[in-house]
Write an enzyme that holds these catalytic residues in place. Structure first.
Site, short mmCIF file in Angstrom:
data_model
loop_
_atom_site.label_atom_id
_atom_site.label_comp_id
_atom_site.label_asym_id
_atom_site.label_seq_id
_atom_site.Cartn_x
_atom_site.Cartn_y
_atom_site.Cartn_z
N ASP A 96 2.03 2.33 2.40
CA ASP A 96 2.34 3.55 3.61
C ASP A 96 4.06 3.36 4.28
OD1 ASP A 96 -0.39 3.59 3.89
OD2 ASP A 96 -1.28 2.43 4.95
N CYS A 125 -2.89 -1.17 8.30
CA CYS A 125 -2.63 0.13 9.22
C CYS A 125 -2.68 0.11 10.94
CB CYS A 125 -3.33 1.46 8.66
SG CYS A 125 -3.77 1.60 6.72
N CYS A 167 -2.10 6.71 4.19
CA CYS A 167 -3.51 7.17 3.69
C CYS A 167 -4.13 7.72 5.24
CB CYS A 167 -4.35 5.80 3.21
SG CYS A 167 -4.29 4.60 4.55
N CYS A 202 0.73 -1.40 -0.05
CA CYS A 202 0.21 -0.33 -0.45
C CYS A 202 1.30 1.47 0.14
CB CYS A 202 -1.00 0.11 1.34
SG CYS A 202 -0.01 0.28 2.29
#
Length: 166
Positions: A35, A107, A63, A33
């Site tokens: 991150d 996350c 995000c 992703c």
């Protein structure tokens, strides 16, 4: 759909930044992703002489869910002993945020991994006993990073530039 709490922590994150001369640093990333999280801790002692997370700050490139998870983690662990802080789970983070979409649950995992790495860093630098679960999680995180380095060279290059503040 994000909860109001996620949006609040995304738009007004708590404890953002860097601690100069941090006692412990943790960095993690998810190459899929993109991150990237970096966590800084300042360690103190409580009245019982136990090590506590006196201050904590983060820098996250990611995000809304990644930023909100990092922010919430810092709120949940500040003032806690290492033992208490390490018990905070992805479910504690997501629950405190009013939930996260299933596709964004990773996350909250990244946030707990960054904390593990910051505590590991502090303990290893100070030649203190490292709990077995912290050691095993550290080894798993490092192994995943090695795999990611092979697969995602560009991700690692961007991550390093971010972490160096460039």
């Amino acid at each position: 759909m994000y909860s109001e709490k996620v949006i609040e922590h995304f738009q007004h994150p708590r404890n953002v930044g860097e601690i100069e001369k941090a006692d412990g640093r943790g960095k993690v990333g998810n190459p899929i992703c993109g991150d990237i999280m970096k966590l800084y801790i300042k360690v103190g002692e409580n009245e019982k002489g136990e090590k506590i997370i006196e201050d904590i700050k983060f820098k996250t490139l990611g995000c809304a869910a990644a930023i909100a998870s990092s922010s919430m983690l810092t709120e949940l662990v500040k003032g806690k002993t290492f033992t208490e802080a390490l018990k905070i789970s992805k479910n504690d983070i997501t629950g405190s945020l009013g939930g996260l979409p299933t596709i964004k649950l990773h996350c909250s995992v990244l946030a707990t991994e960054a904390l593990n790495e910051a505590i590991y860093d502090y303990l290893s630098k100070n030649k203190l006993s490292i709990p077995e679960e912290v050691q095993k999680k550290h080894e798993r995180i490092q192994e995943e990073l090695k795999k990611a380095e092979k697969q995602y060279k560009e991700f690692i290059r961007v991550q390093e530039k971010f972490l160096e503040g460039k």
